[in-house]
Scaffold this active site. Structure first.
Site, short mmCIF file in Angstrom:
data_model
loop_
_atom_site.label_atom_id
_atom_site.label_comp_id
_atom_site.label_asym_id
_atom_site.label_seq_id
_atom_site.Cartn_x
_atom_site.Cartn_y
_atom_site.Cartn_z
N GLY A 43 43.77 39.52 29.19
CA GLY A 43 44.77 38.90 30.07
C GLY A 43 45.29 37.89 29.17
CE LYS A 49 35.21 36.06 29.52
NZ LYS A 49 35.14 36.80 28.01
CB THR A 55 40.16 37.37 36.55
OG1 THR A 55 41.05 36.86 35.46
CG2 THR A 55 40.11 36.11 37.53
CG ASN A 57 44.01 40.02 33.54
OD1 ASN A 57 42.69 39.58 33.52
ND2 ASN A 57 45.02 39.84 33.66
CD GLU A 107 44.46 37.15 36.48
OE1 GLU A 107 43.48 36.49 36.10
OE2 GLU A 107 45.65 36.83 36.20
CG HIS A 112 26.80 41.74 38.50
ND1 HIS A 112 25.40 41.78 39.09
CD2 HIS A 112 26.42 42.41 37.41
CE1 HIS A 112 24.38 42.12 38.22
NE2 HIS A 112 25.34 42.64 37.09
CE1 TYR A 119 39.10 41.31 28.28
CE2 TYR A 119 37.43 40.49 26.92
CZ TYR A 119 38.59 40.49 27.61
OH TYR A 119 38.70 39.08 27.90
NE ARG A 132 42.24 31.15 48.56
CZ ARG A 132 42.94 31.24 47.52
NH1 ARG A 132 44.19 31.04 47.50
NH2 ARG A 132 42.17 31.21 46.53
P1 ADP Z 1 41.27 37.57 30.08
O1 ADP Z 1 42.47 36.41 30.16
O2 ADP Z 1 41.16 38.52 29.00
O3 ADP Z 1 41.40 38.16 31.46
P2 ADP Z 1 39.01 35.97 31.38
O4 ADP Z 1 38.74 34.77 30.95
O5 ADP Z 1 39.54 36.09 32.40
O6 ADP Z 1 39.81 36.66 30.06
O7 ADP Z 1 37.62 36.93 31.09
C1 ADP Z 1 37.83 38.25 31.77
C2 ADP Z 1 36.81 39.17 31.15
O8 ADP Z 1 35.53 38.93 31.12
C3 ADP Z 1 37.08 40.76 31.77
O9 ADP Z 1 37.99 41.56 31.23
C4 ADP Z 1 35.61 41.15 31.57
O10 ADP Z 1 35.55 41.86 30.09
C5 ADP Z 1 34.55 39.93 31.29
N1 ADP Z 1 33.82 39.78 32.40
C6 ADP Z 1 32.38 39.57 32.16
N2 ADP Z 1 31.99 39.11 33.69
C7 ADP Z 1 32.80 39.39 34.50
C8 ADP Z 1 32.86 39.27 35.86
N3 ADP Z 1 31.88 39.06 36.70
N4 ADP Z 1 34.14 39.71 36.54
C9 ADP Z 1 35.12 39.97 35.91
N5 ADP Z 1 35.40 39.86 34.43
C10 ADP Z 1 34.11 39.54 33.67
MG MG Z 2 41.55 37.37 33.30
#
Ligand code: ADP
Ligand code: MG
Length: 197
Positions: A43, A49, A55, A57, A107, A112, A119, A132
């Site tokens: 993302g 995180k 989230t 992406n 996203e 869990h 990734y 919403r």
């Molecule tokens: P990004 O900006 O790269 O999306 P995030 O901070 O949103 O970074 O972290 C997303 C990544 O975290 C996901 O691509 C996945 O690899 C990892 N991840 C670990 N646990 C989860 C979860 N419970 N739900 C979604 N993504 C998770």
């Molecule tokens: Mg994300």
């Protein structure tokens, strides 16, 4: 990173005011349940995180195939990474500030705790219902509280029998998902969009 920056960066998962006159059936419900899958891409480092709400992406190929009636906002449903277990999820569909709000992003926060990032894995989701519309918040605390409310709402709603049965849908078991498959194969099979109707 300041709290203000974090707020700005996570706004695509931003929440909305609950409105008593808002009717779920009015927005984005015709195409639900909506099934889709695609590779998890990086993302834009919005700090999700760090807030405890990562989230995953989807690439543009998935986002661009969304039916027109799926509006921006927060959805709940089921999600599965690779050929793993199926978990509850909440998903934000929003306009992406990185592209000056000309592109949507999808996203998914899987409800869990995973041992590692995923990734490059194939994420399969079924969007079941709409929670919403989007909204921006004045404080980071308010934003986090809203997302946590969404998660609680998703957990409860997904226990309804008609929603529980989607967890068992063949969609989550029928497609061979090989994260080590050659890129061409992965691309052609993994980013297929399937509408559940
Ligand atoms: P990004 O900006 O790269 O999306 P995030 O901070 O949103 O970074 O972290 C997303 C990544 O975290 C996901 O691509 C996945 O690899 C990892 N991840 C670990 N646990 C989860 C979860 N419970 N739900 C979604 N993504 C998770
Ligand atoms: Mg994300």
């Amino acid at each position: 990173m300041t709290a203000g920056t974090v707020i700005f960066r996570v706004l695509s998962f931003c929440a909305s005011k609950r409105s008593s006159c808002y009717r779920e059936t009015k927005l984005g419900m015709k195409s639900l349940p909506y099934f889709c899958r695609g590779e998890v891409i990086r993302g834009f480092g919005r700090g999700s995180k760090e807030l405890g709400i990562p989230t995953a992406n989807f690439p543009d190929s998935v986002v661009d195939n969304l039916p027109a009636d799926i509006s921006t906002g927060i959805y709940y449903g089921w999600a599965c990474v690779g050929n793993g277990d199926v978990y509850k999820m909440v998903m934000s569909i929003g306009w992406n500030p990185y592209y000056k709000n000309t592109k949507k992003s999808m996203e998914t926060h899987v409800i869990h705790t995973f041992k590692e990032d995923f990734y490059g894995e194939i994420l399969s989701v079924v969007m079941v219902g709409y929670i919403r519309p989007e909204r921006s918040y004045d404080s980071l605390e308010a934003l986090i509280a809203a997302i946590n409310n969404d998660i609680e709402e998703a957990k409860v709603k997904l226990e309804l029998p008609e929603h529980l049965k989607l967890r068992e849908d063949n969609f989550f078991t029928s497609t061979p998902i090989l994260s080590s498959a050659p890129p061409a194969t992965t691309a052609s099979t993994s980013q297929t969009i399937m509408n559940g109707h």
